[in-house]
Design a protein around this motif. Sequence first.
Motif, short mmCIF file in Angstrom:
data_model
loop_
_atom_site.label_atom_id
_atom_site.label_comp_id
_atom_site.label_asym_id
_atom_site.label_seq_id
_atom_site.Cartn_x
_atom_site.Cartn_y
_atom_site.Cartn_z
N UNK A 27 0.82 -1.21 0.00
CA UNK A 27 0.00 0.00 0.00
C UNK A 27 0.85 1.26 0.00
N UNK A 28 1.90 1.29 0.81
CA UNK A 28 2.69 2.52 0.85
C UNK A 28 3.58 2.64 -0.38
N UNK A 29 4.13 1.52 -0.85
CA UNK A 29 4.95 1.58 -2.07
C UNK A 29 4.11 2.08 -3.25
N UNK A 30 2.95 1.48 -3.43
CA UNK A 30 2.11 1.86 -4.55
C UNK A 30 1.53 3.25 -4.38
N UNK A 31 1.19 3.60 -3.14
CA UNK A 31 0.65 4.93 -2.90
C UNK A 31 1.65 6.03 -3.23
N UNK A 32 2.90 5.84 -2.81
CA UNK A 32 3.95 6.83 -3.10
C UNK A 32 4.14 6.97 -4.61
N UNK A 33 4.20 5.83 -5.29
CA UNK A 33 4.37 5.88 -6.75
C UNK A 33 3.20 6.59 -7.42
N UNK A 34 1.99 6.28 -6.98
CA UNK A 34 0.80 6.85 -7.62
C UNK A 34 0.64 8.34 -7.34
N UNK A 35 0.96 8.78 -6.12
CA UNK A 35 0.76 10.19 -5.79
C UNK A 35 1.79 11.08 -6.50
N UNK A 36 2.97 10.53 -6.75
CA UNK A 36 4.03 11.33 -7.38
C UNK A 36 4.04 11.25 -8.91
N UNK A 37 3.42 10.21 -9.45
CA UNK A 37 3.49 10.00 -10.90
C UNK A 37 3.03 11.21 -11.72
N UNK A 38 1.91 11.87 -11.39
CA UNK A 38 1.47 13.00 -12.23
C UNK A 38 2.53 14.10 -12.36
N UNK A 39 3.20 14.42 -11.25
CA UNK A 39 4.24 15.45 -11.33
C UNK A 39 5.40 15.00 -12.21
N UNK A 40 5.77 13.73 -12.09
CA UNK A 40 6.84 13.21 -12.94
C UNK A 40 6.44 13.28 -14.41
N UNK A 41 5.22 12.87 -14.70
CA UNK A 41 4.75 12.83 -16.09
C UNK A 41 4.69 14.23 -16.70
N UNK A 42 4.14 15.19 -15.96
CA UNK A 42 3.85 16.50 -16.53
C UNK A 42 4.94 17.54 -16.30
N UNK A 43 5.77 17.37 -15.27
CA UNK A 43 6.66 18.47 -14.89
C UNK A 43 8.14 18.13 -14.93
N UNK A 44 8.50 16.87 -14.78
CA UNK A 44 9.91 16.53 -14.65
C UNK A 44 10.70 16.95 -15.89
N UNK A 45 10.24 16.57 -17.07
CA UNK A 45 10.98 16.87 -18.29
C UNK A 45 10.71 18.25 -18.85
N UNK A 46 9.61 18.87 -18.43
CA UNK A 46 9.25 20.17 -19.00
C UNK A 46 9.60 21.35 -18.10
N UNK A 47 9.76 21.10 -16.77
CA UNK A 47 10.03 22.19 -15.84
C UNK A 47 11.26 21.93 -14.96
N UNK A 48 11.37 20.73 -14.40
CA UNK A 48 12.40 20.50 -13.38
C UNK A 48 13.79 20.41 -13.98
N UNK A 49 13.99 19.51 -14.93
CA UNK A 49 15.32 19.38 -15.52
C UNK A 49 15.69 20.62 -16.34
#
Length: 358
Positions: A146-168
Amino acid sequence: MTSTSGADERRDAVAEQLFSSVIGALETLHVYVGRALGLYDALDGSPATTAADFAARTGIHPRYAREWLEQQATAGVLDVADETGDPGTRTFCMPEGVAEVVCRPESLALVAPLASMVMGVAQAMPAVLEAFRTGGGVPYELYGEDIRRGIADINRPSFVHQLGSEWIPALPDLHARLTGGGRIADLGCGEGASTVALARAYPSAEVLGLDLDPASIESARVAAGDLDVTFECRDAADPELAGSFDLVTLFETLHDMAHPVQALTAARALLAPDGAVLVGDEKVAERFTAPGDEMERFNYGWSAVHCLAAAMTEPDSAGTGTVIRSETVRTYAEQAGFAECTVLPIEHDFWRFYRLDP
């Protein structure tokens, strides 16, 4: 000395706060049920439904279907589409926009995975109590899927939408280098959501995800599918990896590490010439203040029962906890041998970002 009226006001305010917290906790359990059984997915985009029809579509018992639908409507998550006065014919629907909060996996408005994380903490509470008594820790695996999957799921949207377009891109020299190739090491990658996003954002680069939790690495490999990305259950301090990465990332993991200075030292050793480390971690206040705002309460809420407890399993743990302040990151970076630690101008509701240069 506190007056009687002042004491009464404080008593009533704390009682009201705790009562509201219990309501929230119970509603969180129902969100967990909705996610675990696919009930929100069944409502997303579907016409209004009776409890009986909903039960038939989802494979749950009709009486539980009715109670869950009524609870969700009472909590304001669902709407009553037709109030007939008869529980058998009353219909429910998901309001426009709510699906983004509860079941759209790449929505930046997604919040429901936090319910899974709370459940992961709940199942480990007997061990947490023992850790409080002894000063020991709680092994990460006790928090379960539950915690492994929850962490992955809650963070995925930011990774998908922001990591390559804003963060790096906030590291323009590295963004340009990685666009044409290069190598990235994603430390503490968990179930690999960040590593996959890095590989998709920089398809010409070689991307390696590292984590010491075997279950997380196994899930990461499944999630990556045919994508050209490598996951290894391997210590970043392995000398065979040294000096070969243009970018090393640590997303929401530094505060969890028992030995953060050693981890950053290993990250520095991984860097190729002119490489840098990108740390994304909790966006907390610069100093302790009580009472705190909602974000401070949110982060302290996880700390003793999960992040601190998991880190305390190792001898001589730094015991950072979830509330990792900017000065703490700077201190760890300096002790790890970095010459510069720069807070980057990246807007994010939950994280603060740091560039570490040797």
